[in-house]
Design a protein around this motif. Sequence first.
Motif, PDB file in Angstrom:
ATOM      1  N   ILE A  76       0.839  -1.202   0.000  1.00 36.80           N
ATOM      2  CA  ILE A  76       0.000   0.000   0.000  1.00 36.80           C
ATOM      3  C   ILE A  76       0.871   1.248   0.000  1.00 36.80           C
ATOM      4  O   ILE A  76       0.626   2.193  -0.758  1.00 36.80           O
ATOM      5  CB  ILE A  76      -0.971  -0.024   1.189  1.00 36.80           C
ATOM      6  CG1 ILE A  76      -2.023  -1.106   0.955  1.00 36.80           C
ATOM      7  CG2 ILE A  76      -1.623   1.326   1.404  1.00 36.80           C
ATOM      8  CD1 ILE A  76      -2.922  -1.387   2.141  1.00 36.80           C
ATOM      9  N   VAL A  77       1.917   1.261   0.822  1.00 37.46           N
ATOM     10  CA  VAL A  77       2.834   2.410   0.848  1.00 37.46           C
ATOM     11  C   VAL A  77       3.539   2.540  -0.503  1.00 37.46           C
ATOM     12  O   VAL A  77       3.696   3.645  -1.038  1.00 37.46           O
ATOM     13  CB  VAL A  77       3.835   2.285   2.012  1.00 37.46           C
ATOM     14  CG1 VAL A  77       4.922   3.331   1.910  1.00 37.46           C
ATOM     15  CG2 VAL A  77       3.114   2.399   3.348  1.00 37.46           C
ATOM     16  N   GLY A  78       3.957   1.424  -1.074  1.00 34.97           N
ATOM     17  CA  GLY A  78       4.603   1.453  -2.393  1.00 34.97           C
ATOM     18  C   GLY A  78       3.671   1.967  -3.475  1.00 34.97           C
ATOM     19  O   GLY A  78       4.068   2.773  -4.324  1.00 34.97           O
ATOM     20  N   ALA A  79       2.418   1.517  -3.458  1.00 36.17           N
ATOM     21  CA  ALA A  79       1.436   1.998  -4.436  1.00 36.17           C
ATOM     22  C   ALA A  79       1.189   3.489  -4.259  1.00 36.17           C
ATOM     23  O   ALA A  79       1.072   4.226  -5.244  1.00 36.17           O
ATOM     24  CB  ALA A  79       0.136   1.219  -4.302  1.00 36.17           C
ATOM     25  N   ASN A  80       1.135   3.944  -3.007  1.00 37.71           N
ATOM     26  CA  ASN A  80       0.961   5.369  -2.747  1.00 37.71           C
ATOM     27  C   ASN A  80       2.142   6.172  -3.295  1.00 37.71           C
ATOM     28  O   ASN A  80       1.952   7.252  -3.860  1.00 37.71           O
ATOM     29  CB  ASN A  80       0.790   5.611  -1.250  1.00 37.71           C
ATOM     30  CG  ASN A  80       0.520   7.056  -0.949  1.00 37.71           C
ATOM     31  OD1 ASN A  80      -0.403   7.649  -1.486  1.00 37.71           O
ATOM     32  ND2 ASN A  80       1.341   7.645  -0.102  1.00 37.71           N
ATOM     33  N   ASN A  81       3.341   5.647  -3.152  1.00 31.61           N
ATOM     34  CA  ASN A  81       4.517   6.336  -3.696  1.00 31.61           C
ATOM     35  C   ASN A  81       4.470   6.406  -5.216  1.00 31.61           C
ATOM     36  O   ASN A  81       4.881   7.409  -5.808  1.00 31.61           O
ATOM     37  CB  ASN A  81       5.796   5.658  -3.221  1.00 31.61           C
ATOM     38  CG  ASN A  81       6.061   5.871  -1.747  1.00 31.61           C
ATOM     39  OD1 ASN A  81       5.557   6.826  -1.159  1.00 31.61           O
ATOM     40  ND2 ASN A  81       6.812   4.983  -1.141  1.00 31.61           N
ATOM     41  N   PHE A  83       1.682   6.495  -7.021  1.00 30.64           N
ATOM     42  CA  PHE A  83       0.685   7.525  -7.326  1.00 30.64           C
ATOM     43  C   PHE A  83       1.256   8.924  -7.092  1.00 30.64           C
ATOM     44  O   PHE A  83       0.998   9.843  -7.873  1.00 30.64           O
ATOM     45  CB  PHE A  83      -0.590   7.327  -6.511  1.00 30.64           C
ATOM     46  CG  PHE A  83      -1.518   6.305  -7.081  1.00 30.64           C
ATOM     47  CD1 PHE A  83      -2.146   6.524  -8.296  1.00 30.64           C
ATOM     48  CD2 PHE A  83      -1.750   5.122  -6.410  1.00 30.64           C
ATOM     49  CE1 PHE A  83      -2.998   5.587  -8.837  1.00 30.64           C
ATOM     50  CE2 PHE A  83      -2.597   4.165  -6.943  1.00 30.64           C
ATOM     51  CZ  PHE A  83      -3.225   4.391  -8.154  1.00 30.64           C
ATOM     52  N   ASN A  84       2.028   9.102  -6.029  1.00 29.54           N
ATOM     53  CA  ASN A  84       2.663  10.399  -5.778  1.00 29.54           C
ATOM     54  C   ASN A  84       3.571  10.798  -6.929  1.00 29.54           C
ATOM     55  O   ASN A  84       3.584  11.954  -7.360  1.00 29.54           O
ATOM     56  CB  ASN A  84       3.447  10.380  -4.470  1.00 29.54           C
ATOM     57  CG  ASN A  84       2.560  10.465  -3.255  1.00 29.54           C
ATOM     58  OD1 ASN A  84       1.422  10.890  -3.344  1.00 29.54           O
ATOM     59  ND2 ASN A  84       3.083  10.061  -2.120  1.00 29.54           N
ATOM     60  N   PHE A  87       1.464  11.858  -9.915  1.00 29.96           N
ATOM     61  CA  PHE A  87       0.883  13.186  -9.732  1.00 29.96           C
ATOM     62  C   PHE A  87       1.943  14.285  -9.783  1.00 29.96           C
ATOM     63  O   PHE A  87       1.654  15.397 -10.216  1.00 29.96           O
ATOM     64  CB  PHE A  87       0.080  13.257  -8.430  1.00 29.96           C
ATOM     65  CG  PHE A  87      -1.260  12.579  -8.530  1.00 29.96           C
ATOM     66  CD1 PHE A  87      -2.209  13.023  -9.433  1.00 29.96           C
ATOM     67  CD2 PHE A  87      -1.558  11.495  -7.728  1.00 29.96           C
ATOM     68  CE1 PHE A  87      -3.446  12.402  -9.547  1.00 29.96           C
ATOM     69  CE2 PHE A  87      -2.791  10.866  -7.828  1.00 29.96           C
ATOM     70  CZ  PHE A  87      -3.736  11.322  -8.733  1.00 29.96           C
ATOM     71  N   MET A  88       3.172  13.994  -9.366  1.00 31.86           N
ATOM     72  CA  MET A  88       4.245  14.997  -9.480  1.00 31.86           C
ATOM     73  C   MET A  88       4.565  15.279 -10.943  1.00 31.86           C
ATOM     74  O   MET A  88       4.746  16.439 -11.330  1.00 31.86           O
ATOM     75  CB  MET A  88       5.493  14.543  -8.728  1.00 31.86           C
ATOM     76  CG  MET A  88       5.407  14.738  -7.237  1.00 31.86           C
ATOM     77  SD  MET A  88       6.951  14.429  -6.394  1.00 31.86           S
ATOM     78  CE  MET A  88       6.875  12.672  -6.188  1.00 31.86           C
ATOM     79  N   VAL A  89       4.628  14.224 -11.750  1.00 28.45           N
ATOM     80  CA  VAL A  89       4.884  14.418 -13.179  1.00 28.45           C
ATOM     81  C   VAL A  89       3.712  15.155 -13.819  1.00 28.45           C
ATOM     82  O   VAL A  89       3.907  16.076 -14.623  1.00 28.45           O
ATOM     83  CB  VAL A  89       5.147  13.060 -13.866  1.00 28.45           C
ATOM     84  CG1 VAL A  89       5.173  13.199 -15.376  1.00 28.45           C
ATOM     85  CG2 VAL A  89       6.445  12.446 -13.362  1.00 28.45           C
ATOM     86  N   THR A  90       2.496  14.781 -13.448  1.00 31.35           N
ATOM     87  CA  THR A  90       1.303  15.450 -13.981  1.00 31.35           C
ATOM     88  C   THR A  90       1.289  16.922 -13.597  1.00 31.35           C
ATOM     89  O   THR A  90       0.949  17.780 -14.426  1.00 31.35           O
ATOM     90  CB  THR A  90       0.027  14.755 -13.471  1.00 31.35           C
ATOM     91  OG1 THR A  90       0.082  13.365 -13.816  1.00 31.35           O
ATOM     92  CG2 THR A  90      -1.213  15.378 -14.054  1.00 31.35           C
TER      93      THR A  90
END
Length: 145
Positions: A76-81, A83-84, A87-90
């Motif tokens: 879950i922490v890895g998946a959140n990273n 996604f982060n 979103f940073m690239v976006t």
Amino acid sequence: IAGLSIFAIDLYFSLSGLDINVNNDTLLGIGDLFNISGSWRVFADLFLLGFSGGLYIVPLYASMQAYAPKSHRARIVGANNIFNAIFMVTSAIFAIVILNVLGFTLPQLFLVTGLLNIVFGAFLYIKLNKHIKHAVSQTNDGIAP
């Protein structure tokens, strides 16, 4: 979310009100920045924007780790990273489009970001209220005789 929106919008106004009369080749030192009229408001907005982000993200990470099952916590922490990172690239692409393609200024980028944050926050608030009302009605239906 409110602090992020308020201080991003106020950063637009404080940056727009700065009176900087220097050439593009002139480098300013930290002492020069403190002497510019209105710079303290910019510094305060930047600090409070970061502080508001911390008030948002730290409890989010804590709850994510607290409520995740131990067997899946690392995933879950890895998946959140991941996604982060997405979103940073976006957000970098968004800033490039706003600044270069649409020709907005940097203060206007903060204004657009703050306004979009308000819209997104309102959307989340409405969604969360619907979810809570639905959960409460299901709980009451199960308890009521």
